[in-house]
Scaffold this motif. Structure first.
Motif, PDB file in Angstrom:
ATOM      1  N   SER A 655       0.814  -1.223   0.000  1.00  0.00           N
ATOM      2  CA  SER A 655       0.000   0.000   0.000  1.00  0.00           C
ATOM      3  C   SER A 655       0.848   1.274   0.000  1.00  0.00           C
ATOM      4  N   THR A 656       2.153   1.152   0.221  1.00  0.00           N
ATOM      5  CA  THR A 656       3.008   2.347   0.158  1.00  0.00           C
ATOM      6  C   THR A 656       3.410   2.572  -1.299  1.00  0.00           C
ATOM      7  N   GLN A 657       3.147   3.772  -1.759  1.00  0.00           N
ATOM      8  CA  GLN A 657       3.374   4.043  -3.187  1.00  0.00           C
ATOM      9  C   GLN A 657       4.782   4.581  -3.413  1.00  0.00           C
ATOM     10  N   ILE A 658       5.529   3.927  -4.290  1.00  0.00           N
ATOM     11  CA  ILE A 658       6.889   4.373  -4.605  1.00  0.00           C
ATOM     12  C   ILE A 658       6.869   5.134  -5.931  1.00  0.00           C
ATOM     13  N   HIS A 659       7.374   6.350  -5.860  1.00  0.00           N
ATOM     14  CA  HIS A 659       7.533   7.145  -7.085  1.00  0.00           C
ATOM     15  C   HIS A 659       9.018   7.224  -7.411  1.00  0.00           C
ATOM     16  N   THR A 660       9.322   7.467  -8.681  1.00  0.00           N
ATOM     17  CA  THR A 660      10.678   7.887  -9.022  1.00  0.00           C
ATOM     18  C   THR A 660      10.569   9.062  -9.974  1.00  0.00           C
ATOM     19  N   HIS A 661      11.688   9.781 -10.122  1.00  0.00           N
ATOM     20  CA  HIS A 661      11.664  10.952 -10.995  1.00  0.00           C
ATOM     21  C   HIS A 661      12.950  10.990 -11.806  1.00  0.00           C
ATOM     22  N   MET A 662      12.814  11.294 -13.076  1.00  0.00           N
ATOM     23  CA  MET A 662      13.987  11.403 -13.961  1.00  0.00           C
ATOM     24  C   MET A 662      13.808  12.644 -14.817  1.00  0.00           C
TER      25      MET A 662
END
Ligand SMILES: CN1c2c(nc(N)[nH]c2=O)NC[C@@H]1CNc1ccc(C(=O)N[C@@H](CCC(=O)N[C@@H](CCC(=O)N[C@@H](CCC(=O)O)C(=O)O)C(=O)O)C(=O)O)cc1
Ligand SMILES: N[C@@H](CCS)C(=O)O
Ligand SMILES: [Zn+2]
Length: 776
Positions: A655-662
């Motif tokens: 349920s923990t949402q992982i985002h990444t950014h590039m």
């Protein structure tokens, strides 16, 4: 070439030997004098003359310092007010019409190309090879008419000569210049910048003649683009360019430098032209040594052996460097000794780091110390190693001291790494995670968010400077940062964003901040390195095993979450980016170091989750930057990079949402890796490229959520609602609406609130409009 001379003191007939040299030097100023002068000028607080006076002082200081340090050949034209690629475009009059039409002075036209000016967007800024330096991208078309209109290299040669220093002007080579350029929007379909090689060569020929007439005996032409895989047509261009340039009669001797890797298939064609010297990178391109030795065409050339690492800060193993040079003695007509690449990527001087641990400092060489290393190697090659036996022994002793020093090895870290199992780098299946996150977060369609940082105001930076100077105590500093976070959270709520951030006011830099809190890293006070224009970074020094003694971000994110019922996104920098923007240890594989950093970040991700943070973003803007220039080395890199990210982010619940950014928009070479890192949401730069990235992702079968940037934060421009809505509609055509997020291209730290506030309001309004369309 005479045969009874020492090859170090030999040189092609009629030219002085190169001897000991460096390929380039930092230019921002030892105390960032150029940064301050530029920013004063841009703010209208100083005149053009004052800016030029600073430039002149910095150049003179560099020439004299390099000469007095004992270099045999001092590089010239290494100074730039912004960027050497931009300098080359302006030198040859490759100025797009929109900048000419602005009717500005010569200097302001130059800065308009770099930074834009009201209504006129700048040239694109992009990564310089696999480094953290950024260059401007020249725009060319079939109707571009090159002409040698500038005289910067000649003028700087003359200035140095007037001080008694005969420099070796450094120019960006014609092939790399064209390969770094892009077709302008006005170019006809099918045009490639390399089509302009012939007219460009004519200008280079004219410039070489002028430099010769001014007295230059050597010129260095930088061709870093040749260390990547190149097509037959590109190799043919190399052959044409250097056969033609070396065929000019009125010219200095030519040193062509290929760095950041090995020259590979470009080596033999280059060696068969009439150039006098070739600069090779024997650190990043060490694997190319065998090819060098097996290239008979080098027999009548000078090989400039780049044995001192220009990209890292450890003192050189001088014995190994001398052995490498000795290997080349039989290969080349003459051997010179140098850095592997220009010294643009290392700070000026380690001796000014007065608060750094003295033992660590003794292991390091910044630019000034690297000059000394090159000079010492030169003396050893000229007179034999016995003449510098004392100095060589001292270097040996320091290297041994480093190898055995406490703090480098942490057995707990090593045991933890050894105990890792494949499932530690694996999360549950994405559909299951997506369902759990939908239930936990209850976000609308097209959720809106930002990438993390809000404007770093003068007040915030002043507070940090006051903390450093002891004028503000830690409690006072915390209060100021909390006040800033409160302001940023309230602003986001009022604007109507869905997933909030705390704004990163407490971070001096997204890598340095973490390095200051991780064991195994040291940071510098004055170790500034130019990133682009006047912007600098202080890459930390990763010297030992890495662990996280205490939570690094939890109190800030937790405080922000306590202010609002909306989800606050925790904000971390990923392991690959931390490595890419640090000076890394050279005594173990990068993959091992990456796993250590990943475990430290994993601890932080879990602590954020435990503190009630339901969304965590782990930024990896440097994932593509570290991609090796040669395709055959890429699989290995991508494997360990992907594993490191997954290790960092796989310790949390579905349920923990992982985002990444590039923050780049060309994904061609890393699509599989972006899929492989398995983040729930990936935000990418897309505004300038009109969402083209989404088609790439879709065609690679990317099936998770994506946030294409709809606000170009590199420009002061505020996009209007219609413009953002149009980008979003294009996005919805490429990716189903339920998988789309709405966000800017990157963080907002370099922008000001008067730009950011209206832009974010427009972004939220545009998301509302397109959401309504989708609901119909
Ligand atoms: C996203 N980017 C980053 C890259 N690399 C990083 N290591 N970090 C990045 O964020 N590479 C790719 C891109 C490059 N983009 C940028 C964007 C912006 C900067 C930048 O703004 N750099 C600042 C320095 C940042 C910093 O360390 N700040 C410190 C110290 C500030 C300072 O100079 N203080 C003054 C005194 C304070 C005062 O009175 O104002 C001083 O020391 O003299 C801090 O905030 O504490 C820059 O100004 O160049 C870089 C790369
Ligand atoms: N979270 C960072 C990412 C920059 S690439 C920021 O917003 O500045
Ligand atoms: Zn970014």
């Amino acid at each position: 070439m005479s045969h009874n001379e020492n090859p170090f003191d030999a040189s092609p007939a009629g030219h002085p030997p190169i001897g000991a040299t460096v390929l380039g030097y930092p230019r921002i100023g030892p105390r960032r004098e150029l940064k301050r002068a530029l920013e004063r000028y841009w703010a209208g607080r100083s005149t053009e003359d004052e800016l030029h006076a600073t430039g002149r002082r910095l150049r003179e200081r560099t020439w004299l310092e390099l000469r007095d340090a004992g270099l045999d050949s001092v590089p010239g034209n290494t100074f730039s007010y912004y960027d050497q690629v931009l300098d080359t475009a302006v030198l040859f009059d490759a100025v797009p019409e929109r900048f000419r039409a602005a009717g500005l002075s010569e200097l302001d036209t130059y800065f308009a190309m770099a930074r834009g000016v009201a209504g006129v967007p700048p040239l694109e800024l992009t990564k310089w090879f696999d480094t953290n330096y950024h260059h401007l991208v020249p725009e060319l078309a079939e109707h571009t008419r090159f002409a040698l209109v500038g005289d910067k290299p000649v003028a700087e040669y003359r200035q140095a000569a007037a001080l008694g220093v005969r420099t070796r002007p450094v120019l960006l080579g014609p092939v790399s210049f064209l390969l770094l350029a892009k077709p302008s929007p006005a170019a006809r379909p099918g045009f490639t910048p390399l089509d302009l090689l012939e007219p460009l060569l004519a200008c280079y020929g004219e410039l070489l003649a002028r430099l010769r007439a001014a007295g230059a005996s050597w010129v260095q032409l930088d061709e870093p683009a040749l260390v990547a895989d190149r097509s037959p047509a590109e190799i043919a261009a190399v052959r044409t360019a250097y056969a033609w340039l070396s065929g000019r009669t009125e010219r200095p001797a030519l040193l062509v430098a290929g760095y950041y890797g090995e020259l590979g298939e470009a080596l033999d064609p280059l060696a068969r032209t009439g150039i006098e010297a070739l600069g090779v990178d024997l650190v990043a391109g060490r694997a190319g040594l065998n090819r060098l030795v097996a290239t008979p065409a080098l027999r009548d050339k000078t090989l400039v052996a780049g044995v001192v690492d220009g990209r890292n800060v450890w003192r050189t193993d001088l014995d190994a460097a001398l052995a490498t040079c000795a290997t080349l003695f039989g290969t080349a007509g003459a051997v010179a000794v140098s850095t592997s690449c220009p010294l643009l990527h290392v700070p000026y001087d380690v001796t000014v780091e007065s608060t750094m641990d003295a033992r660590l400092r003794s292991w390091l060489a910044f630019a000034r110390q690297k000059v000394d290393e090159v000079v010492l190697l030169g003396r050893a090659l000229r007179h034999g190693p016995d003449r510098v036996a004392g100095e060589l022994a001292e270097v040996r002793a320091t290297r041994q001291d480093r190898a055995g020093a406490p703090g480098l090895r942490d057995d707990r870290v090593r045991a933890r790494l050894a105990a890792l199992r494949p499932e530690d780098a694996r999360r549950g299946p994405y559909p299951r995670r997506a369902a759990a996150q939908r239930a936990a977060l209850r976000l609308p369609a097209l959720p809106t968010t930002t990438i993390g940082s809000f404007p770093q105001t003068d007040a915030v930076r002043r507070a940090r400077a006051a903390l450093r100077a002891g004028q503000l105590d830690p409690a006072g500093y915390r209060e100021r940062m909390r006040a800033e976070i409160t302001r940023v959270v309230r602003l986001q709520e009022e604007i109507g964003l869905d997933v909030l951030v705390h704004g990163e006011p407490e971070r001096n830099d997204m890598v340095q901040y973490f390095a200051e809190r991780l064991a195994g890293f040291a940071t510098t006070e004055l170790g500034w390195v130019q990133s682009y224009g006047s912007r600098c970074v202080r890459p930390p020094i990763l010297f030992g095993d890495v662990s996280r003694p205490a939570p690094m971000t939890v109190s800030w994110a937790g405080f922000a979450q306590s202010l609002t019922p909306r989800p606050v996104k925790g904000m971390l920098t990923g392991p690959v980016t931390i490595l890419a923007w640090s000076f890394v240890r050279d005594d173990q594989p990068l993959a091992t170091t990456a796993r250590q950093v990943a475990l430290a970040i994993r601890d932080e991700v879990r602590d954020l989750e435990a503190a009630g943070i339901r969304v965590v973003q782990v930024d990896e803007p440097a994932l593509r930057e570290l991609l090796p220039p040669r395709k055959r080395h890429r699989r290995d890199y991508l494997d360990w990079a992907v594993t490191a990210f997954r290790l960092a982010t796989s310790g949390v619940a579905d349920s923990t949402q992982i985002h990444t950014h590039m923050c780049y928009s060309e994904f061609g070479d890393v699509l599989d890796a972006i899929d492989g890192i398995d983040a729930d949401v990936t935000s990418v730069e897309a505004a300038r490229s009109g969402m083209a990235v989404l088609a790439d992702l879709a065609s690679a079968g990317f099936a998770r959520q994506v946030g294409p940037g709809v606000y170009d934060i590199h420009s002061p421009r505020v996009p209007d609602v219609a413009e953002i809505a149009e980008l979003l509609r294009a996005a919805v055509r490429a990716v189903p609406g339920e998988r789309l997020w709405v966000n800017p291209d990157c963080g907002l730290k370099t922008r000001s609130y008067d730009q950011v506030e209206p832009a974010l309001r427009n972004l939220v309004a545009a998301a509302g409009q397109v959401r309504a369309d989708l609901a119909r």
